[in-house]
Motif scaffolding. Structure first.
Motif, short mmCIF file in Angstrom:
data_model
loop_
_atom_site.label_atom_id
_atom_site.label_comp_id
_atom_site.label_asym_id
_atom_site.label_seq_id
_atom_site.Cartn_x
_atom_site.Cartn_y
_atom_site.Cartn_z
N LEU A 55 13.29 73.78 52.21
CA LEU A 55 11.97 74.41 52.34
C LEU A 55 11.63 74.85 53.76
O LEU A 55 11.00 75.89 53.95
CB LEU A 55 10.88 73.47 51.81
CG LEU A 55 10.93 73.16 50.31
CD1 LEU A 55 9.71 72.34 49.90
CD2 LEU A 55 11.00 74.44 49.48
N LEU A 56 12.02 74.07 54.75
CA LEU A 56 11.63 74.41 56.13
C LEU A 56 12.67 75.26 56.84
O LEU A 56 12.33 76.15 57.62
CB LEU A 56 11.36 73.13 56.94
CG LEU A 56 10.16 72.28 56.48
CD1 LEU A 56 9.92 71.14 57.46
CD2 LEU A 56 8.89 73.13 56.35
N LEU A 57 13.96 74.97 56.60
CA LEU A 57 15.01 75.73 57.26
C LEU A 57 15.68 76.74 56.33
O LEU A 57 16.62 77.42 56.72
CB LEU A 57 16.07 74.77 57.83
CG LEU A 57 15.56 73.79 58.90
CD1 LEU A 57 16.69 72.91 59.41
CD2 LEU A 57 14.89 74.52 60.06
N HIS A 58 15.20 76.81 55.07
CA HIS A 58 15.63 77.84 54.10
C HIS A 58 17.15 77.84 53.91
O HIS A 58 17.80 78.89 53.93
CB HIS A 58 15.15 79.22 54.53
CG HIS A 58 13.69 79.27 54.85
ND1 HIS A 58 12.72 79.13 53.89
CD2 HIS A 58 13.04 79.40 56.05
CE1 HIS A 58 11.51 79.20 54.47
NE2 HIS A 58 11.68 79.35 55.77
N ALA A 59 17.71 76.67 53.69
CA ALA A 59 19.16 76.53 53.53
C ALA A 59 19.64 77.21 52.24
O ALA A 59 18.97 77.18 51.22
CB ALA A 59 19.54 75.05 53.50
N THR A 60 20.83 77.80 52.30
CA THR A 60 21.47 78.39 51.13
C THR A 60 22.23 77.30 50.37
O THR A 60 22.36 76.16 50.85
CB THR A 60 22.45 79.49 51.54
OG1 THR A 60 23.51 78.89 52.31
CG2 THR A 60 21.75 80.55 52.39
N GLU A 61 22.79 77.67 49.19
CA GLU A 61 23.62 76.72 48.45
C GLU A 61 24.79 76.24 49.29
O GLU A 61 25.11 75.04 49.29
CB GLU A 61 24.15 77.36 47.16
CG GLU A 61 23.12 77.55 46.06
CD GLU A 61 22.36 78.86 46.17
OE1 GLU A 61 21.62 79.19 45.22
OE2 GLU A 61 22.51 79.55 47.21
N ALA A 62 25.42 77.15 50.02
CA ALA A 62 26.55 76.77 50.85
C ALA A 62 26.13 75.80 51.95
O ALA A 62 26.82 74.81 52.24
CB ALA A 62 27.20 78.00 51.46
N GLN A 63 24.99 76.06 52.58
CA GLN A 63 24.52 75.17 53.65
C GLN A 63 24.14 73.80 53.13
O GLN A 63 24.40 72.78 53.80
CB GLN A 63 23.33 75.82 54.37
CG GLN A 63 23.71 77.00 55.25
CD GLN A 63 22.51 77.69 55.86
OE1 GLN A 63 21.47 77.88 55.19
NE2 GLN A 63 22.62 78.07 57.11
#
Length: 430
Positions: A55-63
């Protein structure tokens, strides 16, 4: 149990009188109270970290896959030598140092956030450092019980510690979700730092009767590692437990890696709702901890292991179905699913961990636990990377189906093993 005293379990050690409940053992209660704080804080961190990433760093599935891989990579990289090292050291001291390292690593995250400099790579580093410290802590944690209590109290001690874990799982996510909503995920991690410090203090005041191995008893590291592996895979029961747990952890890690994205983005749950869901589901784990001994007595310790493993695998299957339901119905389904799954995994863990501790010689406890952890946890970073890749390629929901259905394969080594032919597992150490 052999009549002759074990040199690593001296008869003059301070311990509860045989047959006496651990509720009267102040030393065990001191250690137990510290672990209660630690487990509670760990549950808050386990919720706050993915919320922070998604939510805060908007990570992708890969991340998200990289983050889970970083958190579990240590079991693959240092899992085996850690067991040999720990068998040469005082396990309680190892746990104290590990708690201090975990507290320092996590304390950096809220400071970076407040300074406006927090990035995903900071999460990777913190997760990796905490993971390495956790390897040493957990292997010591599972190996120290026989030096704190009498042999006939090991099952009671494991049951109490697992009950605490389930109580933390019950309250921790809900409190963590509330803290995240109230003060943000990075600041909520401060609570976890405080609980690790509380665990460290409790361990400082705990006394054990472990006798450190003499230097003359040390073989070259690779030989000691090999001895631990031979012990695990030379036992017909242990090697099947390892096979089932490894396969199960691989596929369940694929699921759990993407669950935060599934809950927070696809189903649209808030962090508080996600925390409430996990807490309600954890009631099943608490029930499992309370019923594990009774289930073992009713159907037999040997049979309780495959039965609980099958229950966990079957309970995982309905999880992806929640995507096709309205949010309220999805929440209800996931609570029931998590509740049932928690019962199975807790009964399984209490039963098989008690068996492992009971039959393993004291001098091999660290290497036995590290060997098993290397196999059953070492698959997790690989599974996390696979989850990130599959999620980016196929999407989150198809990947969840792969993990949920693949978990059924994990039951085969136990379903067709020797566990059904006997009620009770061997009771004596080799």
């Amino acid at each position: 149990m052999p009549e002759s005293p074990d040199p690593s379990h001296p008869t003059d050690a301070v311990a509860s009188p045989p047959g006496r409940s651990l509720w009267h053992d102040r030393n065990f209660l001191t250690m137990w109270s510290g672990q209660a704080f630690s487990q509670f804080g760990a549950q808050i961190f386990e919720l706050a970290l993915p919320v922070l990433a998604v939510l805060l760093l908007h990570a992708t599935e890969a991340q998200v896959g990289y983050l889970t891989a970083a958190a579990t990579a240590a079991f693959l990289v240092v899992g085996l030598p850690a067991g040999a090292w720990i068998d040469r050291m005082r396990k309680r001291r190892v746990m104290i140092v590990a708690d201090g390292i975990r507290a320092l690593a996590l304390a950096a995250l809220p400071l970076l956030y407040l300074a406006g400099r927090l990035e995903m790579w900071h999460l990777y580093v913190a997760a990796l450092v905490v993971g390495i410290a956790t390897v040493f802590f957990d292997v010591s944690y599972q190996s120290i019980i026989p030096s704190l209590v009498e042999p006939d109290q090991i099952a009671e001690a494991n049951g109490k510690l697992e009950s605490t874990h389930q109580l933390a799982s019950l309250a921790g996510p809900a409190v963590g979700g509330g803290l995240v909503a109230l003060v943000s995920a990075p600041v909520a991690i401060v609570v976890t730092v405080a609980t690790y410090l509380a665990s460290m203090v409790a361990l400082i005041f705990t006394r054990d009767h472990e006798v450190r191995r003499e230097a003359t008893d040390h073989a070259p590291l690779h030989r000691e590692i090999a001895e631990g592996l031979r012990w695990v895979f030379g036992n017909p029961y242990l090697k099947r437990i390892v096979a089932t747990t490894s396969i199960s952890n691989f596929f369940s890690t694929i699921v759990f890696t993407l669950v935060p994205i599934f809950y927070l983005r696809i189903l649209g749950f808030s962090p508080a709702t996600m925390g409430l869901l996990l807490s309600l589901g954890a009631v099943g784990g608490l029930l499992g901890a309370m019923l594990a001994a009774r289930i073992s007595r009713r159907i037999g310790e040997a049979r309780a292991i495959p039965v609980s493993a099958i229950a966990f695998a079957v309970a995982m299957v309905p999880l992806p179905l929640a995507a096709a339901l309205p949010q309220a119905w999805a929440f209800t389904l996931l609570v029931v699913q998590t509740f049932t799954m928690s019962i199975g995994v807790v009964v399984y863990n209490i039963t098989q961990v008690t068996f492992r501790q009971r039959i393993t010689p004291s001098r091999l406890l660290g290497r036995m636990n590290a060997s098993i952890r290397f196999c059953v946890w070492g698959v997790m970073p690989l599974a996390a990377l696979a989850a990130g890749w599959l999620g980016s390629w196929l999407g989150t929901i198809p990947t969840l189906w792969i993990g949920a259905l693949g978990g059924l394969l994990a039951t085969l080594p136990l379903a067709f093993g020797p566990f059904w032919r006997t009620r009770d597992l061997p009771a004596a150490r080799a």
